[in-house]
Design a protein around this motif. Structure first.
Motif, PDB file in Angstrom:
ATOM      1  N   SER A 198       0.706  -1.582  -0.042  1.00  0.00           N
ATOM      2  CA  SER A 198      -0.541   0.014   0.428  1.00  0.00           C
ATOM      3  C   SER A 198       0.518   1.209   0.352  1.00  0.00           C
ATOM      4  CB  SER A 198      -1.085  -0.026   1.661  1.00  0.00           C
ATOM      5  OG  SER A 198      -1.855   1.456   1.268  1.00  0.00           O
ATOM      6  N   ALA A 199       2.137   0.822   0.944  1.00  0.00           N
ATOM      7  CA  ALA A 199       3.016   2.426   1.103  1.00  0.00           C
ATOM      8  C   ALA A 199       3.939   2.498  -0.816  1.00  0.00           C
ATOM      9  CB  ALA A 199       3.779   2.165   1.906  1.00  0.00           C
ATOM     10  N   ARG A 200       4.135   1.123  -0.487  1.00  0.00           N
ATOM     11  CA  ARG A 200       5.298   1.425  -1.871  1.00  0.00           C
ATOM     12  C   ARG A 200       6.193   1.934  -1.376  1.00  0.00           C
ATOM     13  NH1 ARG A 200       1.512   0.250  -6.538  1.00  0.00           N
ATOM     14  NH2 ARG A 200       3.554   0.235  -7.334  1.00  0.00           N
ATOM     15  N   PHE A 201       6.642   2.425  -0.777  1.00  0.00           N
ATOM     16  CA  PHE A 201       8.126   2.273   0.171  1.00  0.00           C
ATOM     17  C   PHE A 201       7.531   2.866   1.509  1.00  0.00           C
ATOM     18  CE2 PHE A 201       6.686   6.838  -1.453  1.00  0.00           C
ATOM     19  CZ  PHE A 201       6.868   7.850  -0.027  1.00  0.00           C
ATOM     20  N   GLY A 202       8.901   2.249   2.300  1.00  0.00           N
ATOM     21  CA  GLY A 202       8.909   2.610   4.105  1.00  0.00           C
ATOM     22  C   GLY A 202      10.248   1.747   4.223  1.00  0.00           C
ATOM     23  N   MET A 244      18.233   6.494  11.908  1.00  0.00           N
ATOM     24  CA  MET A 244      16.757   5.807  11.494  1.00  0.00           C
ATOM     25  C   MET A 244      16.515   7.890  10.804  1.00  0.00           C
ATOM     26  SD  MET A 244      13.651   5.987  14.004  1.00  0.00           S
ATOM     27  CE  MET A 244      12.548   4.852  13.555  1.00  0.00           C
ATOM     28  N   ARG A 245      16.671   8.773  11.043  1.00  0.00           N
ATOM     29  CA  ARG A 245      16.467  10.208  10.743  1.00  0.00           C
ATOM     30  C   ARG A 245      17.204  10.458   8.766  1.00  0.00           C
ATOM     31  NH1 ARG A 245      17.571  14.239  15.640  1.00  0.00           N
ATOM     32  NH2 ARG A 245      15.534  14.105  16.338  1.00  0.00           N
ATOM     33  N   PHE A 246      17.995   9.877   8.993  1.00  0.00           N
ATOM     34  CA  PHE A 246      18.559   9.721   7.660  1.00  0.00           C
ATOM     35  C   PHE A 246      17.998   9.077   6.275  1.00  0.00           C
ATOM     36  CE2 PHE A 246      22.024   8.146   4.582  1.00  0.00           C
ATOM     37  CZ  PHE A 246      21.895   9.434   3.901  1.00  0.00           C
ATOM     38  N   LEU A 247      18.365   7.926   6.475  1.00  0.00           N
ATOM     39  CA  LEU A 247      17.039   6.686   6.097  1.00  0.00           C
ATOM     40  C   LEU A 247      16.323   6.967   5.279  1.00  0.00           C
ATOM     41  CD1 LEU A 247      18.144   2.850   7.653  1.00  0.00           C
ATOM     42  CD2 LEU A 247      19.619   4.293   5.556  1.00  0.00           C
ATOM     43  N   ILE A 248      15.236   7.658   6.461  1.00  0.00           N
ATOM     44  CA  ILE A 248      13.952   7.763   6.314  1.00  0.00           C
ATOM     45  C   ILE A 248      14.209   9.067   5.208  1.00  0.00           C
ATOM     46  CG2 ILE A 248      12.001   9.116   7.472  1.00  0.00           C
ATOM     47  CD1 ILE A 248      11.994   7.298   9.640  1.00  0.00           C
ATOM     48  N   GLU A 249      14.365  10.097   5.519  1.00  0.00           N
ATOM     49  CA  GLU A 249      15.010  10.946   4.875  1.00  0.00           C
ATOM     50  C   GLU A 249      14.928  11.068   2.879  1.00  0.00           C
ATOM     51  OE1 GLU A 249      16.574  15.155   4.096  1.00  0.00           O
ATOM     52  OE2 GLU A 249      17.233  14.402   5.915  1.00  0.00           O
ATOM     53  N   ALA A 262       4.709   6.814  11.215  1.00  0.00           N
ATOM     54  CA  ALA A 262       3.918   5.600  10.868  1.00  0.00           C
ATOM     55  C   ALA A 262       3.239   5.408   9.299  1.00  0.00           C
ATOM     56  CB  ALA A 262       1.988   5.930  11.149  1.00  0.00           C
ATOM     57  N   GLY A 263       3.339   6.378   8.297  1.00  0.00           N
ATOM     58  CA  GLY A 263       3.134   5.515   7.400  1.00  0.00           C
ATOM     59  C   GLY A 263       4.540   5.132   5.973  1.00  0.00           C
ATOM     60  N   GLY A 264       5.311   4.929   6.931  1.00  0.00           N
ATOM     61  CA  GLY A 264       6.154   4.435   6.225  1.00  0.00           C
ATOM     62  C   GLY A 264       7.560   3.413   6.786  1.00  0.00           C
TER      63      GLY A 264
END
Length: 288
Positions: A99-103, A235-240, A266-268
């Motif tokens: 559903s999210a397509r990336f994460g 974690m911040r860098f990976l999410i960004e 939450a979405g990814g």
């Protein structure tokens, strides 16, 4: 052209307090050349240039002819007619990622991250690149994939040799650093990064090469067994790197246990604890 609805959304969601400004102000430093707010979009005439990761949020405000993207264009791949066997916790993670397509999927060793990744590739039916950090991990992942799809669909990029598969290509990051990635930037519609916690240094060549590929794919999954909450900056860098807007927002949220932090990721970001996994695994059989 920019619609009032999209501009209003961008001003509300993509103009954020600058954490660097707040830090300098708090410590009594000069803030003259530090912007008080960060604007995460650009306006070029009648066009609005938005960061990766916001398309799913603004899509309801757009007409299809108003959007121009630069993702990999891919052909349909029929991996298998038979779905992979998955435990309930794996099925739950798979459905969320589709559903999210990336994460980012964080799950302990032995919980079946490779199984989930292969199932995800089959769901997306697109040519995929599976990035590994060692030759041993590449071999293990490829052998697992061979259980569920034809070997004719599988390729490898390792030890300086390039053999792109019709379906999924397993590659070591080291070899990818030594080839012309610009030539292949639109080759794959899915990117899987195994042991993604290793892609943590923004100044490292391997990180830059991974990001070049990730930012040209509409479907991206990072997998790791390392609890990222213990290393907040990583974690911040990976999410960004896969959700630019969310990553920037996290810089202004120091408490990983806060409701605001959890809502932003939450979405990814999907985490499976050992307790979630052990209850569904078969009982241990001891042999002499």
């Amino acid at each position: 052209s920019i619609t009032p609805e999209v501009k209003k959304w961008a001003d509300k969601e993509l103009v954020l307090p600058n954490p660097e400004y707040a830090k300098k102000e708090r410590m009594g430093y000069w803030v003259g050349n530090t912007p008080k707010k960060l604007t995460l979009y650009e306006q070029n005439g009648f066009d609005l240039i938005l960061p990766f990761g916001v398309l799913r949020e603004i899509w309801p405000l757009l007409r299809e002819d108003e959007v121009e993207t630069d993702f990999a264009d891919h052909y349909y791949v029929a991996y298998s007619e038979n779905p992979l066997p998955l435990y309930d916790y794996q099925e739950e993670a798979l459905n969320a990622m589709v559903s999210a397509r990336f994460g980012i999927l964080q799950s302990p060793a032995g919980s079946g991250k490779t199984q989930i990744g292969i199932a995800l590739i089959q769901q997306w039916n697109a040519p995929a690149l599976w990035l590994c950090h060692t030759a041993d991990l590449l071999r293990q992942s490829r052998e697992r994939a061979e259980r569920y799809m034809s070997r004719n669909l599988i390729g490898t990029i390792t030890e300086g040799k390039i053999n792109i598969g019709r379906g999924v290509t397993f590659a070591t990051v080291q070899t990818m650093c030594n080839i012309d990635l610009d030539r292949y930037r639109h080759q794959w519609g899915v990117i899987i990064v195994d042991e993604a916690h290793n892609v943590k240094n923004p100044k490292a060549k391997r990180t830059a090469n991974v990001l070049l590929l990730v930012q040209r794919s509409a479907n991206v999954l990072y997998m790791t067994g390392t609890p990222l909450e213990n290393k907040l900056q990583e974690m911040r860098f990976l999410i960004e790197s896969i959700d630019h807007a969310a990553g920037i927002k996290l810089k202004g949220i120091p408490d990983v246990m806060s409701a605001e932090f959890k809502k932003t990721i939450a979405g990814g970001y999907w985490r499976r604890n050992r307790e979630d996994v052990l209850g569904e695994l078969p009982e241990l059989i001891e042999t002499q």
